[in-house]
Design a protein around this motif. Structure first.
Motif, PDB file in Angstrom:
ATOM      1  N   GLN A  76       0.818  -1.207   0.000  1.00 58.75           N
ATOM      2  CA  GLN A  76       0.000   0.000   0.000  1.00 58.75           C
ATOM      3  C   GLN A  76       0.855   1.262   0.000  1.00 58.75           C
ATOM      4  O   GLN A  76       0.497   2.278  -0.607  1.00 58.75           O
ATOM      5  CB  GLN A  76      -0.927   0.008   1.220  1.00 58.75           C
ATOM      6  CG  GLN A  76      -2.126  -0.902   1.096  1.00 58.75           C
ATOM      7  CD  GLN A  76      -3.143  -0.345   0.110  1.00 58.75           C
ATOM      8  OE1 GLN A  76      -3.117  -0.640  -1.083  1.00 58.75           O
ATOM      9  NE2 GLN A  76      -4.036   0.480   0.600  1.00 58.75           N
ATOM     10  N   ALA A  77       1.995   1.202   0.675  1.00 62.01           N
ATOM     11  CA  ALA A  77       2.881   2.365   0.726  1.00 62.01           C
ATOM     12  C   ALA A  77       3.405   2.722  -0.655  1.00 62.01           C
ATOM     13  O   ALA A  77       3.549   3.900  -1.002  1.00 62.01           O
ATOM     14  CB  ALA A  77       4.041   2.084   1.686  1.00 62.01           C
ATOM     15  N   ARG A  78       3.685   1.713  -1.471  1.00 61.97           N
ATOM     16  CA  ARG A  78       4.135   1.974  -2.836  1.00 61.97           C
ATOM     17  C   ARG A  78       2.990   2.513  -3.694  1.00 61.97           C
ATOM     18  O   ARG A  78       3.180   3.434  -4.493  1.00 61.97           O
ATOM     19  CB  ARG A  78       4.714   0.705  -3.454  1.00 61.97           C
ATOM     20  CG  ARG A  78       6.018   0.249  -2.794  1.00 61.97           C
ATOM     21  CD  ARG A  78       6.692  -0.869  -3.564  1.00 61.97           C
ATOM     22  NE  ARG A  78       7.962  -1.222  -2.959  1.00 61.97           N
ATOM     23  CZ  ARG A  78       9.108  -0.576  -3.183  1.00 61.97           C
ATOM     24  NH1 ARG A  78       9.133   0.457  -4.019  1.00 61.97           N
ATOM     25  NH2 ARG A  78      10.219  -0.973  -2.591  1.00 61.97           N
ATOM     26  N   VAL A  79       1.810   1.939  -3.518  1.00 64.18           N
ATOM     27  CA  VAL A  79       0.657   2.405  -4.300  1.00 64.18           C
ATOM     28  C   VAL A  79       0.320   3.858  -3.960  1.00 64.18           C
ATOM     29  O   VAL A  79       0.031   4.673  -4.845  1.00 64.18           O
ATOM     30  CB  VAL A  79      -0.558   1.490  -4.029  1.00 64.18           C
ATOM     31  CG1 VAL A  79      -1.823   2.067  -4.675  1.00 64.18           C
ATOM     32  CG2 VAL A  79      -0.296   0.081  -4.545  1.00 64.18           C
ATOM     33  N   LEU A  80       0.367   4.186  -2.666  1.00 65.83           N
ATOM     34  CA  LEU A  80      -0.004   5.527  -2.213  1.00 65.83           C
ATOM     35  C   LEU A  80       1.177   6.480  -2.147  1.00 65.83           C
ATOM     36  O   LEU A  80       1.002   7.643  -1.763  1.00 65.83           O
ATOM     37  CB  LEU A  80      -0.656   5.433  -0.824  1.00 65.83           C
ATOM     38  CG  LEU A  80      -1.924   4.565  -0.730  1.00 65.83           C
ATOM     39  CD1 LEU A  80      -2.373   4.436   0.719  1.00 65.83           C
ATOM     40  CD2 LEU A  80      -3.027   5.146  -1.591  1.00 65.83           C
ATOM     41  N   ASP A  81       2.380   5.983  -2.497  1.00 65.36           N
ATOM     42  CA  ASP A  81       3.602   6.804  -2.480  1.00 65.36           C
ATOM     43  C   ASP A  81       3.849   7.419  -1.103  1.00 65.36           C
ATOM     44  O   ASP A  81       4.064   8.621  -0.954  1.00 65.36           O
ATOM     45  CB  ASP A  81       3.529   7.901  -3.534  1.00 65.36           C
ATOM     46  CG  ASP A  81       4.897   8.559  -3.766  1.00 65.36           C
ATOM     47  OD1 ASP A  81       5.926   7.882  -3.552  1.00 65.36           O
ATOM     48  OD2 ASP A  81       4.928   9.754  -4.137  1.00 65.36           O
ATOM     49  N   LEU A  82       3.820   6.563  -0.075  1.00 64.36           N
ATOM     50  CA  LEU A  82       4.072   7.026   1.283  1.00 64.36           C
ATOM     51  C   LEU A  82       5.572   7.075   1.544  1.00 64.36           C
ATOM     52  O   LEU A  82       6.323   6.218   1.071  1.00 64.36           O
ATOM     53  CB  LEU A  82       3.404   6.081   2.291  1.00 64.36           C
ATOM     54  CG  LEU A  82       1.888   5.930   2.152  1.00 64.36           C
ATOM     55  CD1 LEU A  82       1.366   4.920   3.159  1.00 64.36           C
ATOM     56  CD2 LEU A  82       1.187   7.269   2.340  1.00 64.36           C
ATOM     57  N   GLN A  83       5.997   8.064   2.312  1.00 68.56           N
ATOM     58  CA  GLN A  83       7.417   8.265   2.561  1.00 68.56           C
ATOM     59  C   GLN A  83       7.839   7.649   3.892  1.00 68.56           C
ATOM     60  O   GLN A  83       7.013   7.460   4.792  1.00 68.56           O
ATOM     61  CB  GLN A  83       7.744   9.769   2.557  1.00 68.56           C
ATOM     62  CG  GLN A  83       7.439  10.453   1.236  1.00 68.56           C
ATOM     63  CD  GLN A  83       8.161   9.786   0.070  1.00 68.56           C
ATOM     64  OE1 GLN A  83       9.372   9.581   0.120  1.00 68.56           O
ATOM     65  NE2 GLN A  83       7.412   9.447  -0.975  1.00 68.56           N
ATOM     66  N   PRO A  84       9.135   7.323   4.030  1.00 65.72           N
ATOM     67  CA  PRO A  84       9.625   6.796   5.308  1.00 65.72           C
ATOM     68  C   PRO A  84       9.539   7.833   6.411  1.00 65.72           C
ATOM     69  O   PRO A  84       9.528   9.047   6.151  1.00 65.72           O
ATOM     70  CB  PRO A  84      11.090   6.435   5.003  1.00 65.72           C
ATOM     71  CG  PRO A  84      11.193   6.399   3.523  1.00 65.72           C
ATOM     72  CD  PRO A  84      10.189   7.361   3.000  1.00 65.72           C
TER      73      PRO A  84
END
Length: 430
Positions: free
Chosen positions: A191-199
Motif C-alpha cells: 500500500q505504501a508503494r501504491v499511495l507513495d508514502l514516505q519513510p
C-alpha cells in the motif's frame, strides 16, 4: 415459548439496547415466565459466575495495560518499533502494525490498542502526510493482532466459557499472531508503494540507536515472554500470571520514575470501568446460558449442524460464515460469551481441537469489529480520528481481504495454532 427469550434478545440488540442489558433482560423474561423455577434463580446464576478463579485474569491483564500506558511504557515501545521500521517506505504505518503486536503482549485488548494508537500515532501520521482514512484503517485492522498474541482477553473468555486450557490457548496464539503481523506489514509495504508514502526517517537507524530504544522498551517486552515461560514451567497459572504482570508493570514504571502515588486512583478507575463492562456481559450471559441449557438449545444446535455435515472442513467453513454474520451485529466479546458453549461441543464432536477452534473463533469475531455495520473497532477508531465510516471502509478494503485470507489459512491449517502447545506442553485445565 422456548425461543421467546432468544428472539427478544435479538430484538433488544436491534433497537440499540446495550448488549449486557439486552442479554440480562432476555434471561430475566425466561425466569419470570417459565414457571418451572423461582425468579430468584436469575440472580443466583448471574452472581455465581463471579466466583470463578480464571476470571480474575481479566481485571489483572486490563490493569497491566493501564499501568503501562500510565507509566509511559507504551511510548517507549513505540520508539523501539519506530527505530526498527521507521526507515521503510510507509514507516509510520509499519510502526503502527508492529506496535499493535507488541501491545498484544501487554494489554490483550483490541479496543484498548485501537483507542491508544488512534490518539497517539494517527495524528503524527496525518502530520507527516498520511491520509487519515488509511491511518485509521491500519490502526483498527492491526489492533486485531492484540487479541491473538497472549495474554488476549478474548482467549481468556473463550477458555473460561468453553472449559478449555487457557495456558494452551495462550501458546496457540503466538504463531498466528506473528504470521498476521508479518502479513499485515507486507500489505502495508504494498500500500505504501501504491499511495507513495514516505519513510519516517531518511535513513536506517544505527544499531547503537536501536539498542538504546530496545533498552527503553526491553523490560516491557519481557512481560509476554515471562507469561509464556512461567506457565510452561508451572511457576504460576494463567490467572496468577496476570498478577505477576501487574507487579512487573508497576516495578518498571517505578524504575523509570514515571509512576507515583497520584497514579493509583486513575489506574484503579480505568481498570474498574473496563472490567465492569466485560463482567456485566459475562454475568448476564451466564444467566442466559442457564436458559439455553434448560431448553437444550446447545445440544439441538449441535445435532442440527452435525446432521448437516460431519466433515470438519465444511463444518468449520459454515461456522466461520455464521460467526462473520453474527459478529457484524453483536460486539465480539458478547458473541464469544454467548456462542462458545454452543459451538465447542459441535466442533469437538467432529474431531476439531477446541484450542485450534478457539484461535479461529476469537480471530473471526475480532475481524467483525472492523466491518460494518456495527464494528466496535471501526467506530472507536473513527470516533477518535474523525474519519467517516464510508472513507474508512474504502481504505480498509485491502486489509479486509488480507484478514479473510489469514482466517481461512488458520482455519484449515490447524498445525499453525497447535504446533507450539503440542510440541512439549501439557498444561491441563486452567
Amino acid at each position: 415459548m422456548t425461543l421467546l427469550p432468544a428472539l427478544l434478545l435479538l430484538l433488544f440488540i436491534a433497537i440499540g439496547v446495550p448488549v449486557g442489558l439486552a442479554i440480562g433482560m432476555a434471561a430475566m423474561i425466561f425466569f419470570l415466565t417459565s414457571g418451572a423455577m423461582p425468579p430468584e434463580i436469575f440472580i443466583q446464576r448471574a452472581v455465581a459466575v463471579t466466583h470463578s478463579f480464571p476470571l480474575l485474569a481479566i481485571p489483572l491483564f486490563v490493569m497491566t495495560g493501564v499501568v503501562m500506558n500510565r507509566a509511559g511504557i507504551t511510548t517507549r515501545m513505540m520508539a523501539f518499533a519506530e527505530a526498527m521500521t521507521g526507515h521503510w517506505r510507509g514507516g509510520l504505518a509499519q510502526v503502527n502494525v508492529l506496535l499493535s503486536t507488541l501491545m498484544g503482549g501487554v494489554s490483550g485488548s483490541a479496543n484498548a490498542d485501537a483507542a491508544m494508537q488512534a490518539k497517539v500515532l494517527v495524528p503524527e501520521m496525518t502530520r507527516r502526510g498520511y491520509a487519515a482514512p488509511f491511518s485509521s484503517a491500519v490502526t483498527a485492522c492491526s489492533s486485531i493482532i492484540s487479541v491473538i498474541i497472549p495474554p488476549g482477553i478474548g482467549l481468556i473468555l473463550y477458555g473460561f466459557m468453553g472449559d478449555v486450557s487457557i495456558g494452551r490457548l495462550f501458546l496457540a496464539g503466538i504463531v498466528p499472531g506473528v504470521l498476521i503481523c508479518v502479513a499485515m506489514m507486507v500489505t502495508v509495504a504494498w500500500q505504501a508503494r501504491v499511495l507513495d508514502l514516505q519513510p519516517a526517517f531518511p535513513k536506517r537507524k544505527t544499531w547503537a540507536e536501536r539498542g538504546a530504544s530496545l533498552r527503553g522498551a526491553g523490560l516491557a517486552l519481557l512481560v509476554p515472554v515471562g507469561i509464556v515461560v512461567g506457565i510452561r514451567f508451572g511457576w504460576f497459572t494463567p490467572t496468577e500470571a496476570g498478577a505477576m504482570a501487574v507487579l512487573f508493570a508497576v516495578f518498571v514504571g517505578v524504575l523509570h520514575r514515571e509512576l507515583s502515588w497520584r497514579d493509583i486512583a486513575p489506574i484503579l478507575t480505568q481498570t474498574l470501568e473496563a472490567t465492569a463492562i466485560i463482567l456485566l456481559v459475562i454475568c448476564m450471559a451466564n444467566a442466559f446460558g442457564f436458559y439455553m441449557t434448560w431448553e437444550r438449545i446447545p445440544s439441538t444446535v449441535a445435532d442440527a449442524m452435525t446432521a448437516l455435515t460431519s466433515n470438519p472442513i465444511l463444518l468449520l467453513l459454515i461456522i466461520n460464515l455464521l460467526l462473520i454474520f453474527v459478529g457484524m451485529f453483536i460486539e465480539g466479546s458478547a458473541a464469544l460469551i454467548l456462542l462458545t458453549p454452543i459451538l465447542v461441543p459441535v466442533v469437538t464432536e467432529v474431531g476439531v481441537d477446541p484450542v485450534h477452534f478457539g484461535v479461529v473463533m476469537v480471530l473471526n469475531l475480532t475481524i467483525a469489529g472492523v466491518t460494518p455495520p456495527l464494528g466496535t473497532l471501526m467506530f472507536t477508531t473513527c470516533a477518535i480520528t474523525g474519519v467517516s465510516i464510508p472513507a474508512f471502509i474504502r481504505a480498509a478494503l485491502p486489509f479486509y481481504a488480507l484478514l479473510m485470507v489469514m482466517l481461512l489459512i488458520l482455519t484449515f491449517v490447524p498445525g499453525l495454532s497447535l504446533w507450539l502447545p503440542d510440541a512439549r506442553f501439557d498444561l491441563g485445565k486452567p
